[in-house]
Design a protein around this motif. Sequence first.
Motif, PDB file in Angstrom:
ATOM      1  N   ALA A   1      -7.503  29.887 -13.233  1.00 10.22           N
ATOM      2  CA  ALA A   1      -8.374  30.732 -13.735  1.00 10.22           C
ATOM      3  C   ALA A   1      -8.247  32.250 -13.033  1.00 10.22           C
ATOM      4  O   ALA A   1      -8.560  32.970 -13.413  1.00 10.22           O
ATOM      5  CB  ALA A   1      -9.815  30.475 -13.832  1.00 10.22           C
ATOM      6  N   TRP A   2      -7.824  32.153 -11.868  1.00  9.03           N
ATOM      7  CA  TRP A   2      -7.771  33.352 -11.037  1.00  9.03           C
ATOM      8  C   TRP A   2      -6.591  33.730 -10.065  1.00  9.03           C
ATOM      9  O   TRP A   2      -6.413  34.795  -9.935  1.00  9.03           O
ATOM     10  CB  TRP A   2      -9.071  33.461  -9.857  1.00  9.03           C
ATOM     11  N   LEU A   3      -5.801  32.866 -10.177  1.00 10.87           N
ATOM     12  CA  LEU A   3      -4.576  33.298  -9.507  1.00 10.87           C
ATOM     13  C   LEU A   3      -3.655  34.485 -10.058  1.00 10.87           C
ATOM     14  O   LEU A   3      -3.466  34.112 -11.010  1.00 10.87           O
ATOM     15  CB  LEU A   3      -3.549  31.962  -9.264  1.00 10.87           C
ATOM     16  N   GLY A   4      -3.552  35.005  -8.978  1.00 12.02           N
ATOM     17  CA  GLY A   4      -2.673  36.486  -9.594  1.00 12.02           C
ATOM     18  C   GLY A   4      -3.673  37.542  -9.799  1.00 12.02           C
ATOM     19  O   GLY A   4      -3.167  38.717  -9.526  1.00 12.02           O
TER      20      GLY A   4
ATOM     21  N   TRP B   1     -14.117  44.659 -23.789  1.00  9.51           N
ATOM     22  CA  TRP B   1     -13.166  43.468 -23.469  1.00  9.51           C
ATOM     23  C   TRP B   1     -12.818  43.405 -22.007  1.00  9.51           C
ATOM     24  O   TRP B   1     -12.750  42.112 -21.383  1.00  9.51           O
ATOM     25  CB  TRP B   1     -11.928  43.718 -24.140  1.00  9.51           C
ATOM     26  N   PHE B   2     -12.572  44.541 -21.499  1.00  7.27           N
ATOM     27  CA  PHE B   2     -12.241  44.305 -19.981  1.00  7.27           C
ATOM     28  C   PHE B   2     -13.559  43.755 -19.031  1.00  7.27           C
ATOM     29  O   PHE B   2     -13.062  42.944 -17.981  1.00  7.27           O
ATOM     30  CB  PHE B   2     -11.628  45.633 -19.271  1.00  7.27           C
ATOM     31  N   GLN B   3     -14.685  44.211 -19.586  1.00  8.86           N
ATOM     32  CA  GLN B   3     -15.626  43.875 -18.781  1.00  8.86           C
ATOM     33  C   GLN B   3     -15.931  42.362 -18.994  1.00  8.86           C
ATOM     34  O   GLN B   3     -16.401  41.557 -18.014  1.00  8.86           O
ATOM     35  CB  GLN B   3     -16.848  44.490 -19.250  1.00  8.86           C
ATOM     36  N   ALA B   4     -15.569  41.809 -20.198  1.00  4.21           N
ATOM     37  CA  ALA B   4     -15.962  40.457 -20.475  1.00  4.21           C
ATOM     38  C   ALA B   4     -14.867  39.545 -19.678  1.00  4.21           C
ATOM     39  O   ALA B   4     -15.052  38.465 -18.918  1.00  4.21           O
ATOM     40  CB  ALA B   4     -15.495  40.291 -22.066  1.00  4.21           C
ATOM     41  N   LEU B   5     -13.621  40.209 -19.598  1.00  2.00           N
ATOM     42  CA  LEU B   5     -12.554  39.415 -18.805  1.00  2.00           C
ATOM     43  C   LEU B   5     -13.116  39.230 -17.397  1.00  2.00           C
ATOM     44  O   LEU B   5     -12.802  38.141 -16.681  1.00  2.00           O
ATOM     45  CB  LEU B   5     -11.272  40.011 -18.835  1.00  2.00           C
ATOM     46  N   VAL B   6     -13.389  40.616 -16.656  1.00  2.00           N
ATOM     47  CA  VAL B   6     -13.789  40.544 -15.457  1.00  2.00           C
ATOM     48  C   VAL B   6     -14.941  39.414 -15.074  1.00  2.00           C
ATOM     49  O   VAL B   6     -15.118  38.930 -14.037  1.00  2.00           O
ATOM     50  CB  VAL B   6     -14.308  41.965 -14.897  1.00  2.00           C
ATOM     51  N   ASP B   7     -16.001  39.753 -15.995  1.00  2.00           N
ATOM     52  CA  ASP B   7     -17.024  38.752 -15.881  1.00  2.00           C
ATOM     53  C   ASP B   7     -16.736  37.322 -15.778  1.00  2.00           C
ATOM     54  O   ASP B   7     -17.504  36.653 -15.152  1.00  2.00           O
ATOM     55  CB  ASP B   7     -18.302  39.122 -17.026  1.00  2.00           C
TER      56      ASP B   7
ATOM     57  N   LEU C   1     -13.140  41.386  -6.609  1.00  2.00           N
ATOM     58  CA  LEU C   1     -14.005  41.537  -7.800  1.00  2.00           C
ATOM     59  C   LEU C   1     -15.316  42.074  -7.526  1.00  2.00           C
ATOM     60  O   LEU C   1     -15.927  42.671  -8.410  1.00  2.00           O
ATOM     61  CB  LEU C   1     -14.114  39.985  -8.412  1.00  2.00           C
ATOM     62  N   LEU C   2     -15.881  41.681  -6.343  1.00  2.00           N
ATOM     63  CA  LEU C   2     -17.282  42.152  -5.929  1.00  2.00           C
ATOM     64  C   LEU C   2     -16.964  43.709  -5.826  1.00  2.00           C
ATOM     65  O   LEU C   2     -17.913  44.337  -5.906  1.00  2.00           O
ATOM     66  CB  LEU C   2     -17.568  41.310  -4.440  1.00  2.00           C
TER      67      LEU C   2
END
Length: 235
Positions: free
Chosen positions: A76-79, A104-110, A161-162
């Motif tokens: 889910a997070w590699l890369g 859309w980008f906000q949903a992906l990051v969240d 991400l933080l």
Amino acid sequence: QLMDVMSESSCAAYRDVVRGQPNFVPYFRSATPELELAALNVGSRPAKRRPTGGVETLRAIPWVFAWTQTRLNLTAWLGVGSALQQLEPGQKDTLKAMYGSWPWFQALVDLVDMIMAKSEPEIAANYDQQLVAPLDSPETPELMALGDRLRDELSATQDALLDLRNFTKPQQHNDVLLRGLKVRNAYVDPLNVMQAEILKRLRTESFASDEEQKVLEDALKITINGIANGQKNTG
């Protein structure tokens, strides 16, 4: 254009680990229940398209499911962290503006941030100690080093991400999820410890009878179901 740059760097980082590291597949098969998923009746199709081969022979569900079980959630997070860390200061400012204005980008990051909240590197490290460290192989130190590298990348991804979200911890404002994880982890963490021990015994011990082996296999199924239900993820 910025998304294209991030996509390329993220994909390159993912492939560098999954296809570029010669010990990745041996590590994956040693540190997760992937081999046992192929033997247990826990899915509608075989875990692999062919009995031999590399990562490309795995079906998508067991590929994700095995990493979910160890709480590393690698797929889910590699890369992601590599893509964020390689940005210039000006690009990071643009990215923060995108996060604030592009749903859309906000949903992906969240979503990735939620995976950070559900990941437990200490639990994943215990799988390495129980299943990888005891291997009688000259490659064992390299396998252990790969596990350390993946957990370091998980930590770096969380930090990136933080910074993007201006948070101090994953899912900082999601009280419902954080409370749920606090309650569930008290039950799921022991299941992970038990699962690692059961896998170790199934892989290394000789059993006096088929019944004795079946007891452990049944216990493994229980841990698989318990961890999947506790994490609300199956793959």
